[in-house]
Motif scaffolding. Structure first.
Motif, short mmCIF file in Angstrom:
data_model
loop_
_atom_site.label_atom_id
_atom_site.label_comp_id
_atom_site.label_asym_id
_atom_site.label_seq_id
_atom_site.Cartn_x
_atom_site.Cartn_y
_atom_site.Cartn_z
N LYS A 138 18.51 -28.09 18.71
CA LYS A 138 20.05 -28.07 18.47
C LYS A 138 20.51 -27.24 17.42
O LYS A 138 21.54 -26.78 17.66
CB LYS A 138 19.95 -29.66 17.89
CG LYS A 138 19.49 -30.85 18.69
CD LYS A 138 19.80 -32.00 17.92
CE LYS A 138 18.78 -32.18 16.69
NZ LYS A 138 17.39 -32.07 16.92
N SER A 139 19.96 -26.88 16.38
CA SER A 139 20.21 -25.86 15.46
C SER A 139 20.18 -24.69 15.98
O SER A 139 21.34 -23.63 15.77
CB SER A 139 19.37 -25.94 14.25
OG SER A 139 19.21 -27.16 13.71
N THR A 140 19.40 -24.12 16.85
CA THR A 140 19.52 -23.00 17.66
C THR A 140 20.70 -22.94 18.32
O THR A 140 21.70 -21.88 18.32
CB THR A 140 18.20 -22.72 18.45
OG1 THR A 140 17.12 -22.80 17.46
CG2 THR A 140 18.29 -21.35 19.16
N ARG A 186 16.50 -17.19 8.42
CA ARG A 186 15.31 -16.76 9.34
C ARG A 186 15.46 -17.36 10.95
O ARG A 186 15.27 -16.46 11.64
CB ARG A 186 13.88 -17.50 8.71
CG ARG A 186 13.39 -16.70 7.95
CD ARG A 186 11.91 -17.25 7.63
NE ARG A 186 11.73 -18.63 7.09
CZ ARG A 186 11.94 -18.83 5.65
NH1 ARG A 186 12.00 -18.19 4.82
NH2 ARG A 186 11.95 -20.10 5.30
N ARG A 187 16.38 -18.50 11.00
CA ARG A 187 16.46 -18.77 12.31
C ARG A 187 17.52 -17.68 13.09
O ARG A 187 17.33 -17.11 14.02
CB ARG A 187 17.03 -20.18 12.30
CG ARG A 187 17.37 -20.32 13.95
CD ARG A 187 18.02 -21.93 14.27
NE ARG A 187 17.22 -22.81 13.92
CZ ARG A 187 17.27 -23.45 12.79
NH1 ARG A 187 18.45 -23.24 12.06
NH2 ARG A 187 16.57 -24.56 12.59
N ALA A 188 18.48 -17.46 11.96
CA ALA A 188 19.75 -16.57 12.50
C ALA A 188 18.93 -15.13 12.82
O ALA A 188 19.43 -14.28 13.77
CB ALA A 188 20.57 -16.34 11.53
N ILE A 222 28.04 -29.23 11.35
CA ILE A 222 27.34 -30.01 10.33
C ILE A 222 25.97 -30.27 10.69
O ILE A 222 25.43 -31.06 11.70
CB ILE A 222 27.99 -31.37 10.11
CG1 ILE A 222 29.46 -31.18 10.14
CG2 ILE A 222 27.58 -32.11 8.86
CD1 ILE A 222 30.02 -30.66 8.67
N ASP A 223 24.86 -29.80 10.11
CA ASP A 223 23.43 -29.77 10.65
C ASP A 223 22.87 -30.48 9.44
O ASP A 223 22.07 -30.01 8.39
CB ASP A 223 22.92 -28.67 10.87
CG ASP A 223 21.66 -28.54 11.47
OD1 ASP A 223 21.00 -29.83 11.64
OD2 ASP A 223 21.02 -27.56 11.84
N SER A 224 22.35 -31.99 9.48
CA SER A 224 22.71 -32.90 10.42
C SER A 224 23.90 -33.96 10.03
O SER A 224 23.82 -34.01 8.66
CB SER A 224 21.69 -33.32 10.92
OG SER A 224 21.23 -34.23 9.92
N GLY A 237 22.44 -29.64 5.72
CA GLY A 237 22.30 -30.56 4.75
C GLY A 237 20.84 -30.73 4.80
O GLY A 237 20.19 -31.37 3.68
N GLU A 238 20.08 -30.20 5.59
CA GLU A 238 18.75 -30.32 5.80
C GLU A 238 17.76 -29.34 5.65
O GLU A 238 16.67 -29.26 4.95
CB GLU A 238 18.02 -31.33 6.91
CG GLU A 238 18.53 -30.63 8.14
CD GLU A 238 18.33 -31.78 9.29
OE1 GLU A 238 17.51 -31.35 10.24
OE2 GLU A 238 18.83 -32.87 9.06
N GLU A 239 18.22 -28.08 5.97
CA GLU A 239 17.14 -26.79 5.89
C GLU A 239 18.00 -26.28 4.54
O GLU A 239 19.02 -26.08 4.68
CB GLU A 239 17.51 -26.25 7.08
CG GLU A 239 16.46 -26.71 8.16
CD GLU A 239 16.54 -25.93 9.42
OE1 GLU A 239 15.62 -25.69 10.08
OE2 GLU A 239 17.92 -25.62 10.08
N SER A 240 17.10 -25.35 4.14
CA SER A 240 17.50 -24.48 2.96
C SER A 240 18.43 -23.32 3.60
O SER A 240 18.11 -22.99 4.79
CB SER A 240 16.31 -24.05 2.18
OG SER A 240 15.66 -23.18 2.91
#
Ligand code: TYD
Ligand code: MG
Length: 456
Positions: A101-103, A133-135, A170-172, A124-127
């Motif tokens: 989903k975030s991806t 790092r995902r980006a 908005i995640d999540s 709101g949940e990942e730093s």
């Protein structure tokens, strides 16, 4: 004077009730009715004086200029949305943790930003470092997306007010902290969504809310959210597999039948433009394998349905369905037992749609039946070394029923060189004289019979 109005509301589904009951009549949940705090202002009809109210407008005179959609430049996502994101709309993107989903949301924002629009990614949940790092995996465009690692709803609202992006993720939605409500609770999620809805409509911001799905498969913070948002997308697939399907469960601005197919790769999600080729390429004409001509929305899709029938001592024997509905499998097994004399009472039955896709339509019945019967008999369903293709609903009396888009299903099979397609002809309620039993015999014999078989 005041008309009686609903004064209890279910915290699960939002169903309104006049009196308190132990079980909600909307969703069946227990002890979820709460006194409705929102004053249900409803004007009484029998007043003495007629107050001056707003003037209704004839529909023809209503201004309805269609605002241009915001393209995510991800064709499969745009198609499922009904042609891109509608400005000022709320999209709920749900799915199991780790599905991507975030991806997907990050890629969409990167593309919108690259097209020159302002965007914002709220995590709101990942730093911030995790999102970065995902980006990095997704490429240069993703790295230029402005992000805010902020769980507080108030802070997020303030940021939207000052930044006014065209699109925001908005995640999540479960991770947003709302004053006086437990984080992730239905109350908190609903309050956060209502506040976000207000600001989205007022400032014309397109919001993509990411929501985790619970084990039972419903969007957590359940249906409380679904009626607030314009569009509910569900991202699914098996974590260990690379294929992902995206479907709309609700869409105020488009159809809910479209399905997008993606593959998770090193550099993010890649659209699968010709999924039939991918799924059928691996099909072997082995016992227990059959190709299903499915419809995913308006698009035909060929998938391989596999079955394994293994003797067992276990009582009751196991029935495992992956990618098809458990209840459809149960029905098909009952029809096989009752009408085709296929006895499976001492056998475990496993049915699987290869590639990790899900097929949710009655047209899959015949494929399940043929795969199981073929696995049971150990006979392959093939002609000239090519797997058999089929489609059709199986009725309770063992008949094969008409399903929509028969011609397009057959055409798709032909496109991939599968000439034997078993299924009801277009327009007929059922194949005359051809029952599930008949088609089983036909399939297993590998023979051709006029009318029953739609040969080229
Ligand atoms: P993620 O989008 O974080 O899932 P969700 O937000 O739904 O929880 O990604 C899930 C998985 O995808 C994660 O295990 C890593 C993998 N992945 C790739 O394989 N390739 C990539 O380019 C990215 C970004 C992630
Ligand atoms: Mg995530």
């Amino acid at each position: 004077m005041a008309a009686k109005s609903a004064s209890y509301r279910c915290s699960e589904c939002g169903h309104a009730a006049l009196t308190w009951t132990g079980q909600c009549s909307g969703c069946g949940a227990w002890n979820t009715l709460e006194q409705d705090s929102a004053p249900a202002a409803r004007a009484s009809r029998g007043g003495q004086r007629r107050p001056v109210g707003p003037k209704p407008v004839r529909l023809r005179d209503v201004k309805a200029e269609r605002s241009a959609r915001l393209s995510t430049s991800i064709a499969e996502l745009d198609r499922v949305l009904g042609g891109g994101l509608v400005p000022g709309s709320l999209v709920l993107l749900g799915g199991a943790p780790g599905i991507g989903k975030s991806t997907l949301a990050g890629m969409a924002l990167a593309n919108i930003a690259a097209a020159g629009q302002e965007v914002l990614y709220v995590s709101g949940e990942e730093s911030a470092a995790q999102v970065r790092r995902r980006a990095e995996r997704l490429g240069e465009a993703a790295l230029s997306v402005p992000m805010l690692a902020e769980p507080s709803l108030e802070a997020v609202l303030a940021a939207l007010e000052s930044e006014r992006p065209a699109a925001c993720v908005i995640d999540s939605v479960q991770s947003l902290a709302v004053p006086d409500a437990a984080p992730g609770s239905v109350g908190a999620i609903r309050e956060a969504t209502s506040a976000l809805l207000e600001i989205a409509k007022r400032l014309d911001i397109t919001l993509i809310l990411i929501g985790h799905v619970t084990k039972e498969g419903s969007l957590a913070g359940p249906r409380a959210l679904e009626h607030l948002v314009d569009c509910v997308l569900h991202f699914e697939g098996e974590r260990e597999r690379t294929f992902r399907t995206l479907r709309a469960l609700k869409n105020r601005f488009g159809a809910t039948s479209e399905v997008g197919v993606f593959e998770m790769k090193q550099g993010g999600l890649v659209e699968v433009v010709d999924p039939s080729a991918r799924f059928v390429g691996e099909a072997r004409p082995a016992p227990g394998s059959v190709v299903l001509c499915a419809m995913e929305g308006t698009r035909p899709l060929l998938v391989e349905v596999q079955a394994l029938v293994a003797p067992t001592e276990v009582v009751p024997p196991r029935r495992t369905a992956t990618g098809v509905d458990r209840n459809r499998l149960a029905l098909v097994l009952a029809v096989l037992t009752r009408h085709a004399g296929v006895s499976l009472s001492a056998a475990d039955v496993f049915v699987n749609v290869a590639g990790g896709v899900r097929v949710d339509e009655p047209g899959a019945d015949l494929a399940i039946a043929l795969a199981v019967a073929s696995a049971h008999s150990g006979q392959a369903l093939a002609s000239d070394g090519k797997p058999l293709a089929c489609f059709g609903e199986v009725g309770l009396t063992g008949e094969i029923r008409y399903v929509a888009h028969a011609d397009r299903r057959v055409a798709e099979a032909r496109k991939f060189g599968l000439d034997r397609v078993l299924g009801p002809p277009p327009g007929d309620e059922a194949i005359p004289g051809l029952s599930a039993v008949g088609s089983l015999k036909l399939a297993l014999s590998g023979g051709r019979r006029g009318g029953a078989l739609r040969a080229a």
